[in-house]
Design an enzyme around this catalytic site. Structure first.
Site, PDB file in Angstrom:
ATOM      1  N   THR A 158      48.104  52.573  43.872  1.00 30.92           N
ATOM      2  CA  THR A 158      46.781  52.114  43.424  1.00 30.92           C
ATOM      3  C   THR A 158      46.153  51.288  44.547  1.00 30.92           C
ATOM      4  OG1 THR A 158      47.867  50.295  42.213  1.00 30.92           O
ATOM      5  CG2 THR A 158      47.242  52.257  40.947  1.00 30.92           C
ATOM      6  N   LYS A 184      55.805  51.744  43.956  1.00 31.37           N
ATOM      7  CA  LYS A 184      54.441  51.306  44.171  1.00 31.37           C
ATOM      8  C   LYS A 184      54.295  49.928  43.550  1.00 31.37           C
ATOM      9  CE  LYS A 184      51.199  51.230  41.894  1.00 31.37           C
ATOM     10  NZ  LYS A 184      50.466  50.106  41.206  1.00 31.37           N
ATOM     11  N   THR A 195      51.124  45.846  38.892  1.00 34.17           N
ATOM     12  CA  THR A 195      51.815  46.924  38.171  1.00 34.17           C
ATOM     13  C   THR A 195      52.835  47.508  39.124  1.00 34.17           C
ATOM     14  OG1 THR A 195      49.879  47.354  36.854  1.00 34.17           O
ATOM     15  CG2 THR A 195      51.440  49.131  36.980  1.00 34.17           C
ATOM     16  N   GLU A 281      48.433  42.317  47.356  1.00 31.44           N
ATOM     17  CA  GLU A 281      46.993  42.485  47.563  1.00 31.44           C
ATOM     18  C   GLU A 281      46.421  41.376  48.448  1.00 31.44           C
ATOM     19  OE1 GLU A 281      45.970  44.857  43.437  1.00 31.44           O
ATOM     20  OE2 GLU A 281      45.841  42.686  43.472  1.00 31.44           O
ATOM     21  N   ASN A 403      40.641  41.727  43.351  1.00 30.55           N
ATOM     22  CA  ASN A 403      40.809  41.692  41.897  1.00 30.55           C
ATOM     23  C   ASN A 403      39.529  41.334  41.154  1.00 30.55           C
ATOM     24  OD1 ASN A 403      43.739  42.220  41.029  1.00 30.55           O
ATOM     25  ND2 ASN A 403      43.906  41.021  42.910  1.00 30.55           N
ATOM     26  N   THR A 408      35.360  48.075  39.425  1.00 29.47           N
ATOM     27  CA  THR A 408      34.089  48.569  39.946  1.00 29.47           C
ATOM     28  C   THR A 408      34.243  49.091  41.370  1.00 29.47           C
ATOM     29  OG1 THR A 408      33.537  46.310  40.638  1.00 29.47           O
ATOM     30  CG2 THR A 408      32.720  47.047  38.507  1.00 29.47           C
TER      31      THR A 408
END
Length: 408
Positions: A158, A184, A195, A281, A403, A408
Site C-alpha cells: 500500500t 508488507k 496494516t 511511513e 496519513n 484522497t
C-alpha cells in the site's frame, strides 16, 4: 542472546517461491489506479499451515475466512491477496466477498475452498470492487522463479516504498530446507499478533501444531517487537505454509534440529520485521532498541518496544537531538520492574546515563551519530538476565502528510 548456527545461510535472489514446490503471481486488476493490486501464492501440494492474527477486536472478513480455513484441517494450498481495499468493517457483504475470492481461487486451481486463504490490505470501510477481483483472478498465472515472486511482493503493497523479501537455507537430516518470506507494512504498525501482512513458505516437513508453536514463539520476538505509529490494524496476519517437499524427517520439539529450524524461521521474521520498521511511513531512520538486565525476556521486550514507540523518542531521533531524558522517561512508564538508580543508557556506543544519573558526553559527536540511517539505543536496567530487542523508525513531517491524505 541469539545462538549462531553456521549451517544457516541467507540466499541471494531470495523470493517467496524459493522453497521447493511454490509458485507466485501478481498483477493489476483495477482496485488501485496503476500499481499491482492482486496476488496469488500456491503450493504444489496441500501444505501444513499456521497463522497468527491481529489482537484488534475489530477483524476484517478476509482474516476471519483465513482463520477458519486453517482451523478446519490445519492445511492450506493457496492464498489470494489484494491491496488497495482492506475489506474491513464491510458487514455481511464484505464476508460474502471474501468467500467469493476464496471460492473463485479454489475453482481456478481445482482445489477445495478450505485450502485457500484470503488476505486484504488498504482502506477500511469501503466495499470491495468485486468486478475487478472477478476479472483479475482468472488472469493470475502462478509461476516458479523470480518474476512471479516479485509481482506477488509488489501486489501486496500500500504505502510501502519497497517490497520486502528474504530467504534462508539450512541443512536438516542431510536435506536442504528453505524458508522464505515476503511482507508488507509501512503505517498502522504496532502488531500484537498493523496494516501488516506476512507470508512465509518452507519446504520443511512439520506438523501444523508444531508449526503454530514455532510461529507464535518467533512472532513474539520479531513482528510483535516492531512499531511505527502505535496503531494495531484490523487485518494483520502472518501465515506460514510448510509443504514437506524437502524430504526431511518431520520436525518437532524433540527433533535434534528443532532449535536450528526455529532460528532460521526467526531470521526470516526478523529480517521482514526490520524491513517494515525501516520503511515506516515518512521514515528516514531505523531505530533499534536493545534492553538487557530485565527480570525476564518478556519485560525486556516490553521496555524496548515502549522506548522505540515513544513519539518523543522518535521525534528526537528525527531531529538529531540526543535527548536521553525521553528515553529514560519511556523506560520508566514501560511497566517493567525497575530501580531508577540502576539504569544505564547508551546512544550508539556513547554512555549518556549511568546508575540513573547523567554522565558527560560529546553533544557534537552524538549529533553526527544521529544523522546516520540506522540508530541503536541500549538500555541496561540491572535487574536480571532478561534481554530483548525492538525496532521502529523516526517520526517525521511526511508521516503526518501521508496519513492526513490517505483516502484522497
Amino acid at each position: 542472546m541469539t545462538t549462531v548456527y553456521p549451517s544457516i545461510k541467507r540466499i541471494s535472489g531470495n523470493n517467496i517461491a524459493s522453497p521447493i514446490g511454490y509458485r507466485a503471481a501478481g498483477l493489476h486488476c483495477g482496485i488501485k489506479h496503476k500499481k499491482n493490486d492482486l496476488a496469488l501464492l500456491v503450493s504444489d501440494v496441500p501444505a501444513n499451515a499456521a497463522g497468527v492474527y491481529t489482537t484488534n477486536v475489530v477483524q476484517a472478513a478476509p482474516l476471519l475466512v483465513t482463520k477458519e480455513a486453517i482451523a478446519k484441517t490445519g492445511k492450506m494450498q493457496a492464498i489470494i491477496v489484494n491491496s488497495g481495499n482492506a475489506n474491513a468493517c464491510t458487514g455481511k457483504q464484505g464476508f460474502a466477498d471474501a468467500r467469493t475470492m476464496q471460492n473463485m481461487t479454489a475453482q481456478q486451481l481445482g482445489i477445495e475452498d478450505h485450502l485457500v486463504g484470503v488476505a486484504s490490505t488498504g482502506v477500511i470501510g469501503e466495499k470491495m470492487p468485486m468486478d475487478c477481483i472477478k476479472n483479475g483472478i482468472p488472469r493470475l498465472e502462478p509461476a516458479v522463479g523470480l518474476k512471479g515472486s516479485i509481482d506477488f511482493s509488489q501486489s501486496i503493497l500500500t504505502t510501502d516504498t519497497v517490497s520486502k523479501n528474504t530467504a534462508y537455507r539450512v541443512d536438516i537430516d542431510g536435506k536442504t530446507v528453505t524458508i522464505a518470506g515476503t511482507a508488507k507494512g509501512s503505517g498502522m504498525i504496532h502488531p500484537n499478533m498493523a496494516t501488516m501482512l506476512g507470508f512465509i513458505t518452507t519446504d520443511a516437513a512439520i506438523e501444523s501444531k508444531d508449526l503454530h508453536a514455532a510461529l507464535t514463539s518467533v512472532v513474539d520476538r520479531t513482528f510483535n517487537s516492531i512499531t511505527v505509529d502505535g496503531d494495531t490494524s484490523t487485518n494483520d496476519m502472518v501465515v506460514v505454509m510448510a509443504n514437506g517437499l524437502a524430504g526431511n524427517n518431520t520436525l518437532s520439539p524433540s527433533h535434534p534440529d528443532w532449535a536450528v529450524f526455529l532460528q532460521t524461521l526467526l531470521h526470516v521474521c526478523e529480517d521482514l520485521g526490520k524491513m517494515i520498521a525501516k520503511d515506516g511511513e515518512g521514515a528516514t531512520k531505523l531505530i533499534e532498541v536493545e534492553v538487557s538486565g530485565a527480570i525476564n525476556d518478556t519485560e525486556a521486550r516490553s521496555i524496548a518496544k515502549t522506548v522505540v514507540g515513544s513519539p518523543l523518542v522518535k521525534t528526537a531521533v528525527f531531529g538529531c537531538d540526543a535527548n536521553w531524558g525521553r528515553i529514560l522517561a519511556a523506560v520508566g512508564y514501560s511497566g517493567a520492574t525497575l530501580d531508577p538508580n540502576a539504569i544505564l543508557i547508551q546512544i550508539g556506543s556513547m554512555t549518556v546515563v549511568e546508575a540513573g544519573e547523567p554522565v558527560p558526553f560529546s553533544e557534537d559527536e552524538l549529533i553526527e551519530y544521529l544523522k546516520q540511517p540506522e540508530i541503536k539505543l541500549k538500555v541496561d536496567v540491572h535487574q536480571g538476565n532478561g534481554h530483548g530487542l525492538a525496532w521502529g523508525c523516526d517520526l517525521t513531517y511526511d508521516y503526518v502528510q501521508i496519513n492526513a491524505s490517505y483516502r484522497t
